[in-house]
Design an enzyme around this catalytic site. Structure first.
Site, PDB file in Angstrom:
ATOM      1  NE  ARG A  49     -43.048 -19.914  -3.600  1.00  0.00           N
ATOM      2  CZ  ARG A  49     -43.729 -20.897  -2.979  1.00  0.00           C
ATOM      3  NH1 ARG A  49     -44.864 -20.661  -2.379  1.00  0.00           N
ATOM      4  NH2 ARG A  49     -43.267 -22.125  -2.958  1.00  0.00           N
ATOM      5  CD  GLU A  51     -40.181 -21.413  -5.658  1.00  0.00           C
ATOM      6  OE1 GLU A  51     -40.586 -22.515  -6.032  1.00  0.00           O
ATOM      7  OE2 GLU A  51     -40.931 -20.420  -5.500  1.00  0.00           O
ATOM      8  CB  SER A  66     -22.200  -5.692   3.279  1.00  0.00           C
ATOM      9  OG  SER A  66     -22.522  -5.508   4.645  1.00  0.00           O
TER      10      SER A  66
END
Length: 156
Positions: free
Chosen positions: A96, A99, A122
């Site tokens: 997820r 995604e 960073s």
């Protein structure tokens, strides 16, 4: 003196022992982080082999988990970072996040560049936090904060 790992194997084996001992002892990640003076997310990442811990924190956590001096040394070692080998993750929770970056990655990149200029956020000078909050529509929501220092690209 800190030492660097040459492969992820030792820290990965240590992580497996950490998870097993944590379960056997009925400890939470928060239990391990308490008293270290270090954020829960960083201590947890260190337990999974993604960060080094200062000596005092490494000793405290190792003692809680019933681990030996070798474990203390490994917890202080600078790891080979990156915990998702082989490309696209298959674990549903990790996927997820993958995604989310597939959907919002180019949006985040465009907004970072528009607001800050050419550069990066960073992951070294970085803070991570996660909170569980109640959803007014029922259930729970996860509030995840990624707080990284902006580093501009510099010509050379």
């Amino acid at each position: 003196m800190q030492h660097s790992q040459v492969s992820p194997n030792a820290r990965q084996q240590l992580a497996e022992t950490v998870v097993l001992n944590k379960a056997r002892l009925g400890l939470s990640w928060q239990d391990l982080a308490d008293g270290t003076g270090i954020a829960l997310t960083l201590v947890t990442a260190a337990m999974f082999g993604q960060h080094a811990l200062p000596e005092a924190a490494a000793r405290k956590v190792a003692a809680q988990l019933g681990m030996d001096d070798d474990a203390v040394l490994l917890l202080q070692s600078i790891p080979l970072r990156g915990s998702i080998p082989g490309g696209i993750p298959s674990d549903p929770t990790i996927y997820r996040f993958y995604e989310m970056l597939q959907v919002y990655g180019s949006t985040l990149k465009a907004l970072v560049h528009e607001q800050f200029g050419d550069g990066i956020i960073s992951a070294i000078n970085f803070k991570l936090d996660i909170k569980k909050v109640e959803d007014p529509e029922g259930g729970s929501r996860a509030v995840i904060t990624l707080d990284g220092k902006y580093l501009p690209t510099k010509p050379f």
